[in-house]
Design an enzyme around this catalytic site. Structure first.
Site, short mmCIF file in Angstrom:
data_model
loop_
_atom_site.label_atom_id
_atom_site.label_comp_id
_atom_site.label_asym_id
_atom_site.label_seq_id
_atom_site.Cartn_x
_atom_site.Cartn_y
_atom_site.Cartn_z
N GLY A 175 0.79 -1.22 0.00
CA GLY A 175 0.00 0.00 0.00
C GLY A 175 0.82 1.26 0.00
O GLY A 175 1.52 1.55 0.96
N SER A 176 0.76 2.06 -1.04
CA SER A 176 1.65 3.20 -1.15
C SER A 176 1.22 4.10 -2.32
O SER A 176 0.09 4.01 -2.79
CB SER A 176 3.09 2.72 -1.34
OG SER A 176 3.12 1.63 -2.25
N ARG A 177 2.14 4.93 -2.81
CA ARG A 177 1.80 5.90 -3.85
C ARG A 177 3.04 6.25 -4.66
O ARG A 177 4.16 6.20 -4.17
CB ARG A 177 1.23 7.14 -3.17
CG ARG A 177 1.01 8.34 -4.07
CD ARG A 177 0.32 9.43 -3.28
NE ARG A 177 0.79 10.75 -3.61
CZ ARG A 177 0.57 11.83 -2.88
NH1 ARG A 177 -0.11 11.74 -1.75
NH2 ARG A 177 1.02 13.00 -3.25
#
Length: 250
Positions: free
Chosen positions: A208-210
């Site tokens: 989960g990240s960007r």
């Protein structure tokens, strides 16, 4: 035969296949599987063993590494990440991607550019790919917080890694891998000086990240907020092309 359409591996027939598991995730998945089997087969603790076995399958799925078909176009900028476009804004590039880094190599010029933010949930593929082909000019790791990656201030406050790439014609693209609430490790596959092709794997972020992409000056996005991205395949923009997009969610 001449004119035959081939798939992304040069074969005449295309067929669905299980995606490969990246080596970074195989060890974690095998350890989780072994622990779950110990609880199931040795201790007979099904209440713990079965959930752990399901978690092991989830770990393997998280580190899946499917093949991608990269668009062919001299000015295409492709998405470096799978996920949802969460923000498109005009901003100043990070200071770490600007100016001289001490080696005499200049970074991105000052001035506002379009930033496209792509949010990756735990269900997305987390292998990141090069948005353009060229030389890796800069790789800068910045320690920070682990706030939700969909917040705007995550670009400046979260743990992150900046990557600057330059094409042969001098066009430079900067993008940033940003850790999120669950993400605790950014893993690079490249280093400064490496020559990479557009769509080539350059790193991953665990859980989960960007990823933020900073388009060159005078270049607008070809995607919209809420649109689903496929790393190495979705065209984010075309260098030097400006346009106004409108869309309706269905």
């Amino acid at each position: 035969m001449a004119g035959e359409l081939l798939d992304n591996k040069g074969r005449g027939d295309a067929a669905w296949q299980w995606p490969a598991i990246h080596p970074e995730g195989r060890k974690i998945g095998l350890i989780a599987t072994a622990i779950s089997l110990v609880f199931l087969l040795i201790f007979d603790w099904e209440l713990i063993g079965w959930p752990l076995l399901a978690l092991s399958a989830g770990v393997f799925a998280f580190f899946r590494d499917p093949e991608r078909v990269v668009p062919q176009g001299d000015n295409c900028i492709v998405s470096p990440a799978d996920g949802l476009v969460s923000m498109i804004a005009e901003v100043e590039p990070p200071a770490e991607l600007q100016g001289d880094d001490g080696t005499g190599m200049l970074g991105l010029p000052p001035g506002p550019v379009i930033r496209i933010s792509i949010f990756m949930s735990v269900f997305d593929v987390h292998i990141n790919r090069a948005p353009i082909g060229g030389v890796v000019r800069r790789l800068v790791y910045m320690p920070g917080k682990f706030m939700s990656a969909d917040l705007d201030k995550a670009s400046e406050e979260n743990e992150r890694q900046h990557i600057l790439m330059e094409r042969g014609d001098g066009v430079a693209i900067g993008f940033t891998q940003i850790a999120g609430l669950v993400a605790r490790r950014i893993v690079p596959f490249v280093k400064p000086g490496d020559m990479v092709a557009v769509g080539q794997r350059v790193g991953l972020i665990r859980f989960g990240s960007r990823v933020d992409v900073y388009l060159p000056a005078g270049t607008d996005a070809k995607v919209m907020v809420g649109q689903k991205m496929i790393a190495g395949e979705t065209v984010l923009a075309e260098v030097g092309k400006q346009q106004l997009l409108e869309g309706i969610a269905h």
